[in-house]
Motif scaffolding. Structure first.
Motif, PDB file in Angstrom:
ATOM      1  N   ASP A   1       0.815  -1.213   0.000  1.00 20.53           N
ATOM      2  CA  ASP A   1       0.000   0.000   0.000  1.00 20.53           C
ATOM      3  C   ASP A   1       0.850   1.265   0.000  1.00 20.53           C
TER       4      ASP A   1
ATOM      5  N   CYS B   1       2.753   4.050  -1.865  1.00 19.94           N
ATOM      6  CA  CYS B   1       2.731   4.649  -3.192  1.00 19.94           C
ATOM      7  C   CYS B   1       3.022   6.138  -3.033  1.00 19.94           C
TER       8      CYS B   1
ATOM      9  N   THR C   1      -7.497   2.521  -9.349  1.00 19.88           N
ATOM     10  CA  THR C   1      -6.491   1.902  -8.498  1.00 19.88           C
ATOM     11  C   THR C   1      -6.193   0.561  -9.137  1.00 19.88           C
TER      12      THR C   1
ATOM     13  N   ARG D   1      -4.073  -3.011  -9.118  1.00 16.10           N
ATOM     14  CA  ARG D   1      -3.362  -3.930  -8.228  1.00 16.10           C
ATOM     15  C   ARG D   1      -2.941  -5.174  -8.992  1.00 16.10           C
TER      16      ARG D   1
ATOM     17  N   ASP E   1       3.318  -7.473  -4.028  1.00 20.69           N
ATOM     18  CA  ASP E   1       2.098  -6.755  -4.385  1.00 20.69           C
ATOM     19  C   ASP E   1       2.481  -5.407  -4.983  1.00 20.69           C
TER      20      ASP E   1
ATOM     21  N   LYS F   1       1.108  -1.738  -7.030  1.00 19.20           N
ATOM     22  CA  LYS F   1      -0.057  -0.863  -7.049  1.00 19.20           C
ATOM     23  C   LYS F   1       0.244   0.342  -7.930  1.00 19.20           C
ATOM     24  N   THR F   2      -0.746   0.789  -8.690  1.00 19.45           N
ATOM     25  CA  THR F   2      -0.657   2.028  -9.445  1.00 19.45           C
ATOM     26  C   THR F   2      -1.957   2.799  -9.260  1.00 19.45           C
TER      27      THR F   2
ATOM     28  N   MET G   1      -2.281  -7.007 -13.943  1.00 15.32           N
ATOM     29  CA  MET G   1      -2.921  -5.998 -13.101  1.00 15.32           C
ATOM     30  C   MET G   1      -4.377  -5.806 -13.513  1.00 15.32           C
TER      31      MET G   1
ATOM     32  N   LYS H   1      -7.438  -2.921 -13.023  1.00 14.99           N
ATOM     33  CA  LYS H   1      -7.689  -1.538 -12.622  1.00 14.99           C
ATOM     34  C   LYS H   1      -9.145  -1.383 -12.202  1.00 14.99           C
TER      35      LYS H   1
ATOM     36  N   ALA I   1      -4.899   7.014  -1.677  1.00 14.54           N
ATOM     37  CA  ALA I   1      -3.946   6.050  -1.137  1.00 14.54           C
ATOM     38  C   ALA I   1      -3.754   6.356   0.338  1.00 14.54           C
TER      39      ALA I   1
END
Length: 120
Positions: A24, A26, A41, A43, A51, A53-54, A80, A82, A93
């Motif tokens: 988590d 970011c 988001t 993942r 893991d 994340k973007t 991923m 979204k 975030a």
């Protein structure tokens, strides 16, 4: 009496953006989406252990679609999905500066380890 129609300008959606985060953690900035885009988001999981994340803006048709992400040419790193939303900063975030530093350090060490393993 003739009615005059006013076309209301569509406001651009504001979202958080993070190009690549781990767990988590970011580093986020604020961004304005283009017309027709939503906040997302994303993942995924790299090498079944890390893991990723973007966050950012994406076209509506890319929401809830599984995509393959390549960081190096011709190398699939992770898959991923979204998840999208359509209100300002709805892809927020969690922030925890000390946790972020710890997560990023562990992520960097893990990424180096994965790269060494796949190269050798």
């Amino acid at each position: 009496m003739e009615s005059v129609g006013f076309v209301e300008e569509e406001e651009l959606l504001e979202c958080f953006r993070c190009d690549l985060g781990f767990w988590d953690a970011c580093y986020t900035t604020e961004t304005n989406c283009s017309l027709g885009e939503r906040c997302f988001t994303g993942r995924g999981k790299a090498a079944d252990v890390l893991d990723v994340k973007t966050l950012g803006c994406v076209k509506a048709e890319e929401c809830d679609v599984e995509t393959t992400v390549e960081l190096f040419p011709n190398r699939t790193v992770f898959v991923m999905t979204k998840r999208c939303c359509d209100t300002p900063f709805c892809n927020s975030a969690h922030t925890c500066p000390i946790c972020t530093l710890l997560y990023l350090t562990v992520a960097l060490l893990t990424a180096c380890r994965i790269t060494d393993t796949s190269m050798g």
